[in-house]
Motif scaffolding. Structure first.
Motif, PDB file in Angstrom:
ATOM      1  N   LYS A  78       3.889   0.951   3.471  1.00 56.76           N
ATOM      2  CA  LYS A  78       2.873   0.661   2.563  1.00 56.76           C
ATOM      3  C   LYS A  78       3.404   0.825   1.318  1.00 56.76           C
ATOM      4  O   LYS A  78       4.437   1.506   1.044  1.00 56.76           O
ATOM      5  CB  LYS A  78       1.882   2.065   2.917  1.00 56.76           C
ATOM      6  CG  LYS A  78       1.202   2.035   4.152  1.00 56.76           C
ATOM      7  CD  LYS A  78      -0.011   1.421   4.477  1.00 56.76           C
ATOM      8  CE  LYS A  78      -0.580   1.787   5.548  1.00 56.76           C
ATOM      9  NZ  LYS A  78      -0.968   0.687   6.259  1.00 56.76           N
ATOM     10  N   LYS A  79       2.909  -0.185   0.277  1.00 59.44           N
ATOM     11  CA  LYS A  79       3.147  -0.138  -1.219  1.00 59.44           C
ATOM     12  C   LYS A  79       2.069   0.813  -1.670  1.00 59.44           C
ATOM     13  O   LYS A  79       1.104   1.163  -1.023  1.00 59.44           O
ATOM     14  CB  LYS A  79       2.916  -1.529  -1.609  1.00 59.44           C
ATOM     15  CG  LYS A  79       3.604  -2.430  -1.164  1.00 59.44           C
ATOM     16  CD  LYS A  79       5.078  -2.399  -1.482  1.00 59.44           C
ATOM     17  CE  LYS A  79       5.817  -3.594  -1.022  1.00 59.44           C
ATOM     18  NZ  LYS A  79       7.397  -3.366  -0.913  1.00 59.44           N
ATOM     19  N   CYS A  80       2.604   1.697  -3.016  1.00 59.14           N
ATOM     20  CA  CYS A  80       1.837   2.389  -3.598  1.00 59.14           C
ATOM     21  C   CYS A  80       0.421   1.888  -3.817  1.00 59.14           C
ATOM     22  O   CYS A  80      -0.515   2.529  -3.726  1.00 59.14           O
ATOM     23  CB  CYS A  80       2.474   2.928  -4.814  1.00 59.14           C
ATOM     24  SG  CYS A  80       3.690   4.217  -4.519  1.00 59.14           S
ATOM     25  N   ARG A  81       0.272   0.654  -4.110  1.00 57.95           N
ATOM     26  CA  ARG A  81      -0.853  -0.001  -4.432  1.00 57.95           C
ATOM     27  C   ARG A  81      -2.002   0.124  -3.200  1.00 57.95           C
ATOM     28  O   ARG A  81      -3.321   0.206  -3.266  1.00 57.95           O
ATOM     29  CB  ARG A  81      -1.019  -1.366  -4.848  1.00 57.95           C
ATOM     30  CG  ARG A  81      -0.473  -2.447  -3.862  1.00 57.95           C
ATOM     31  CD  ARG A  81      -0.107  -3.764  -4.820  1.00 57.95           C
ATOM     32  NE  ARG A  81       0.766  -4.750  -3.822  1.00 57.95           N
ATOM     33  CZ  ARG A  81       1.972  -4.990  -4.137  1.00 57.95           C
ATOM     34  NH1 ARG A  81       2.690  -4.436  -4.814  1.00 57.95           N
ATOM     35  NH2 ARG A  81       2.640  -5.631  -3.304  1.00 57.95           N
ATOM     36  N   ASP A  82      -1.199  -0.136  -1.885  1.00 65.62           N
ATOM     37  CA  ASP A  82      -2.161   0.002  -0.726  1.00 65.62           C
ATOM     38  C   ASP A  82      -2.766   1.584  -0.739  1.00 65.62           C
ATOM     39  O   ASP A  82      -3.937   1.536  -0.326  1.00 65.62           O
ATOM     40  CB  ASP A  82      -1.224  -0.485   0.568  1.00 65.62           C
ATOM     41  CG  ASP A  82      -0.598  -1.758   0.502  1.00 65.62           C
ATOM     42  OD1 ASP A  82      -1.424  -2.695  -0.194  1.00 65.62           O
ATOM     43  OD2 ASP A  82       0.454  -1.876   0.867  1.00 65.62           O
TER      44      ASP A  82
END
Length: 152
Positions: A130-134
């Motif tokens: 997961k990316k931080c934006r997710d």
């Protein structure tokens, strides 16, 4: 300090963090986890260091992070910072960082000493792809369990 900080970590990474610390100790390397969850306001304060009111860097040696609030895995309890302790003193430039990083890799952590060009040796994170934006989207949807940890 280490045990209380590990309790701040997301339950999905606590066991790996404990095993990481234990393996280091088994190899004669004593580390202390000094930061795990970091609130958005703490992250902002760290981001401001070395920057003017507009966010421009005026003193690079004071810059602690390039991550603003919710751009760090610390805000999602998926990261921790540790340091080797030798004779009661933190070893920020210690000789064991490479081994510490490899052991972190073994337990599935991404090491800041590797992905940040050896500039954030104390940092370990587990992203689950997961990316931080997710994670921020989930945060905004208030996708938390009964203990306050993000559900993903």
């Amino acid at each position: 300090l280490t045990d209380s900080k590990i309790l701040e970590l997301h339950p999905k990474i606590r066991v790996q963090a404990k095993m990481f610390i234990q393996m280091l100790e088994d190899r004669g390397i004593n580390v202390r986890v000094y930061c795990a969850y970091r609130s958005p306001s703490e992250q902002l304060e760290n981001w401001k260091k070395g920057r003017d009111q507009f966010g421009n860097v005026y003193n690079k040696s004071l810059v602690v992070t390039n991550a603003r609030p919710f751009e760090s895995y610390h805000q999602y309890s998926l990261a921790f910072d540790c340091v080797e302790i030798l004779n009661g003193k933190a070893q920020w430039e210690g000789k064991n960082w490479e081994e510490i990083g490899h052991i972190g890799d073994y337990y599935g952590f991404e090491w800041g000493g590797r992905f940040m060009n050896f500039t954030d040796k104390p940092h370990f994170q587990m992203t689950f792809g997961k990316k931080c934006r997710d994670l921020k989207v989930l945060h905004d949807k208030v996708a938390y369990d009964k203990d306050g940890f993000l559900i993903f």
